[in-house]
Design an enzyme around this catalytic site. Structure first.
Site, PDB file in Angstrom:
ATOM      1  N   GLY A 181     -47.479 -66.633  15.683  1.00 58.25           N
ATOM      2  CA  GLY A 181     -46.047 -66.775  15.406  1.00 58.25           C
ATOM      3  C   GLY A 181     -45.703 -66.001  14.153  1.00 58.25           C
ATOM      4  N   GLY A 182     -44.621 -66.385  13.513  1.00 55.66           N
ATOM      5  CA  GLY A 182     -44.157 -65.655  12.334  1.00 55.66           C
ATOM      6  C   GLY A 182     -44.838 -66.132  11.057  1.00 55.66           C
ATOM      7  N   GLU A 193     -52.372 -65.460  13.864  1.00 54.86           N
ATOM      8  CA  GLU A 193     -51.968 -64.134  14.375  1.00 54.86           C
ATOM      9  C   GLU A 193     -50.473 -64.023  14.136  1.00 54.86           C
ATOM     10  OE1 GLU A 193     -53.828 -61.818  15.536  1.00 54.86           O
ATOM     11  OE2 GLU A 193     -55.697 -62.903  15.830  1.00 54.86           O
ATOM     12  N   LEU A 194     -50.076 -63.201  13.167  1.00 54.80           N
ATOM     13  CA  LEU A 194     -48.680 -63.236  12.742  1.00 54.80           C
ATOM     14  C   LEU A 194     -47.968 -61.918  13.052  1.00 54.80           C
ATOM     15  CD1 LEU A 194     -49.448 -65.105   9.417  1.00 54.80           C
ATOM     16  CD2 LEU A 194     -49.129 -66.052  11.707  1.00 54.80           C
ATOM     17  N   GLU A 223     -58.598 -62.550  17.461  1.00 55.98           N
ATOM     18  CA  GLU A 223     -58.647 -63.059  18.832  1.00 55.98           C
ATOM     19  C   GLU A 223     -59.124 -61.931  19.734  1.00 55.98           C
ATOM     20  OE1 GLU A 223     -55.665 -66.813  18.886  1.00 55.98           O
ATOM     21  OE2 GLU A 223     -54.723 -64.910  19.341  1.00 55.98           O
ATOM     22  N   GLU A 253     -39.978 -57.470   9.241  1.00 58.58           N
ATOM     23  CA  GLU A 253     -40.248 -57.415  10.673  1.00 58.58           C
ATOM     24  C   GLU A 253     -38.956 -57.816  11.382  1.00 58.58           C
ATOM     25  OE1 GLU A 253     -42.453 -60.588  12.687  1.00 58.58           O
ATOM     26  OE2 GLU A 253     -43.429 -59.077  13.917  1.00 58.58           O
ATOM     27  N   CYS A 292     -45.545 -58.043  18.398  1.00 54.20           N
ATOM     28  CA  CYS A 292     -46.086 -58.123  17.033  1.00 54.20           C
ATOM     29  C   CYS A 292     -46.643 -56.784  16.589  1.00 54.20           C
ATOM     30  CB  CYS A 292     -47.163 -59.199  16.969  1.00 54.20           C
ATOM     31  SG  CYS A 292     -48.413 -59.001  18.218  1.00 54.20           S
ATOM     32  N   TRP A 321     -42.753 -67.514  21.653  1.00 58.87           N
ATOM     33  CA  TRP A 321     -42.163 -67.385  22.988  1.00 58.87           C
ATOM     34  C   TRP A 321     -42.621 -66.129  23.719  1.00 58.87           C
ATOM     35  CZ3 TRP A 321     -39.655 -63.000  24.079  1.00 58.87           C
ATOM     36  CH2 TRP A 321     -39.207 -62.251  23.007  1.00 58.87           C
ATOM     37  N   ASN A 322     -42.984 -65.084  22.975  1.00 57.99           N
ATOM     38  CA  ASN A 322     -43.251 -63.816  23.679  1.00 57.99           C
ATOM     39  C   ASN A 322     -44.691 -63.758  24.171  1.00 57.99           C
ATOM     40  OD1 ASN A 322     -44.332 -63.353  21.038  1.00 57.99           O
ATOM     41  ND2 ASN A 322     -44.451 -61.206  21.538  1.00 57.99           N
TER      42      ASN A 322
END
Ligand code: NAD
Length: 488
Positions: free
Chosen positions: A226-227, A248-249, A457, A380, A282, A149-150
């Site tokens: 995401g997570g 990408e976590l 990325e 986290e 993140c 979402w972010n």
């Protein structure tokens, strides 16, 4: 109440079902979102598959693809404020940040627009006579892009930009927690003139929509942000289609401060490193690793500044910390803070829910120097909570920084150049910021190790994730092919 539509095969549609979206600043439902079920996902993938080989897309030159991306970049810039207002409404992220970030998102599309016609093949000096061998870089196929979402517009740009530059087609699943900015963005994709099916934008829940999408047999690559727990599902899903993945976590990034720094400057960087985006970042510098000699002075100033932060409505330009995105997230953060205090962490400021409507949580600082395994140090939190640990030696600082399964970002604050170089080498993370923090650019790769994921990325090489190499062999002799049972 506003209603949003999904975008499949170049058309906007309501979808068979819908679900409510909550405004985190008030706790009230403010819009209805289309919920993509399995049938919608299958149609979106089928559309992307058709578009991939269609003349309208596959016959475009790379330069023409780049021009479409430039057009999209211009539209993102033009509508940045509208997109920012939506993102703020749906996520609670403050308008100051969404406005600045989305205006910059246009630069990501421009960067990849420029790369589209610079994806080159190679000629090989092959060890056989009468043979020409070269490598073509071809688009991979249909990409599943799944975002949290972010910062969705930003996290989508680092997937869509290189994927479209390479000639892939995409089904993007926006987060069910705040899909509105992505559904609005679909209108810009349409206006830019991408052929139908090249970009499809849907939303829905992870276990249904996300799972069907990432297991789909026609998906070639899954670009996920995401997570880490969700990433494990994604990787299991990819066992069905053997799609490649870029992940990408999350992070638990160390922010290391030596005793030779300008305290005011490092405090400002730490405030932004942990409390910007209300800590829902993140790369949040959520573990302050501080030299014992300056710990008391540093923490006194940090606490003072944290308590001056303007907490308020996310749509007010004066607000510096807004609400968390979901109620569940606030409950989780508060629980981890209380558990850490119970374990012996000292609460310096914040530490309990802010009463009233909306999912507000104050900037919180926990001194965990005596409880280095407190849950706030190891997990986290994805919220405005800083855990502090102090060190005596450089070796200790390195050991503390690397004492995590995450490995996304790191901040090193020192005036000692030799030490800075030693730290850069010793810290296990995908990004090291020296005497700065939380700076990004389309030109620099972004990503991590371990539980922070794999793949990068941003930057030139990201485009290669969206290509496959095809080795072409061509015989140049006119002589008849000799003995068929000897391999040459
Ligand atoms: P999340 O992992 O809960 O959800 C991310 C996306 O995955 C959502 O769209 C969700 O619907 C989807 N999903 C969930 N289950 C799925 C399944 N089984 N199959 C397919 N898709 C599924 O993350 P979140 O709470 O929205 O975002 C917060 C997390 O994202 C944090 O851990 C944060 O660190 C991370 N994040 C990482 C980066 C980065 O670039 N490294 C950037 C931003 C956020």
């Amino acid at each position: 109440m506003q209603r949003f539509q999904q975008y499949i095969d170049g058309k906007f549609e309501d979808g068979n079902a819908s679900f409510p979206s909550v405004d985190p600043a008030t706790g009230e439902v403010w819009a209805q979102m289309p919920e993509a079920g399995a049938e919608d996902v299958n149609r979106a993938v089928a559309s992307a598959k058709r578009a991939f080989v269609s003349a309208e897309w596959s016959a475009l030159t790379a330069t023409q693809r780049g021009k479409l991306l430039y057009k999209l970049a211009d539209l993102v810039q033009q509508y940045a404020q509208d997109l920012a207002v939506l993102e703020t409404r749906d996520t609670g992220k403050i308008i100051r940040e969404t406005s600045a970030q989305i205006a910059y998102v246009a630069e990501y599309y421009r960067y990849y627009a420029g790369i589209a016609d610079k994806i080159e093949g190679t000629h090989l000096p092959i060890d056989k006579p009468d043979m020409e061998v070269w490598l073509r870089r071809e688009p991979l196929g249909v990409i599943a892009a799944v975002v949290p979402w972010n910062s969705q517009l930003f996290l989508s740009a680092v997937k869509l930009g290189p994927a479209l530059a390479a000639g892939c087609t995409v089904v993007l699943k926006a987060s069910e927690d705040a899909p509105s900015p992505m559904l609005k963005f679909a209108e810009l994709v349409h206006e830019a003139g991408f052929p139908a099916g090249v970009v499809n934008i849907i939303t829905g829940f992870g276990q249904t929509c996300g799972q069907v999408l990432t297991q789909h047999p026609d998906i070639a690559h899954i670009a996920f942000t995401g997570g880490p727990e969700t990433a494990k599902h994604i990787v299991r899903n990819s066992a069905e289609n053997l799609a490649s993945t870029s992940l990408e976590l999350g992070g638990k990034s160390p922010f290391i401060v030596f005793d030779d720094v300008d305290i005011e400057s490092a405090v400002n960087a730490q405030i932004s490193g942990i409390f910007a985006a209300t800590g829902q970042s993140c790369v949040a510098g959520s573990r302050l690793i501080i030299a014992r000699g300056i710990k008391d002075r540093f923490l006194a100033r940090l606490k003072e500044k944290a308590e001056q932060i303007n907490i308020g409505s996310p749509d007010d330009m004066a607000t510096e910390v807004g609400p968390l995105c979901t109620l569940a997230q606030r409950e989780r953060i508060n629980q981890i803070v209380q558990d850490s205090i119970d374990k012996g962490a000292k609460l310096l400021t914040g530490g309990s829910n802010i009463e009233g409507n909306g999912f507000y949580y104050p900037p919180t600082i926990l001194d965990c120097s005596d409880v280095q395994d407190a849950p706030s140090v190891t997990n986290e939190l994805f919220g405005p909570v800083l855990s502090v640990i102090c060190f005596d030696t450089e070796e200790e600082a390195i050991a503390l920084a690397n004492n995590t399964q995450f490995g996304l970002a790191c901040g090193v604050f020192t005036q000692n150049l030799s030490r800075a170089h030693r730290m850069i080498k010793a810290i296990r993370s995908g990004i090291v910021w020296v005497n700065t923090y939380r700076v990004v650019s389309p030109i620099a790769p972004f990503g991590g190790h371990g539980l922070s994921g794999h793949g990068r990325e941003g930057g030139l090489d990201a485009v290669l994730d969206y290509t496959a190499v095809k080795a072409v062999w061509m015989r140049t002799s006119d002589d008849p092919i000799p003995d068929p049972f000897v391999m040459r």
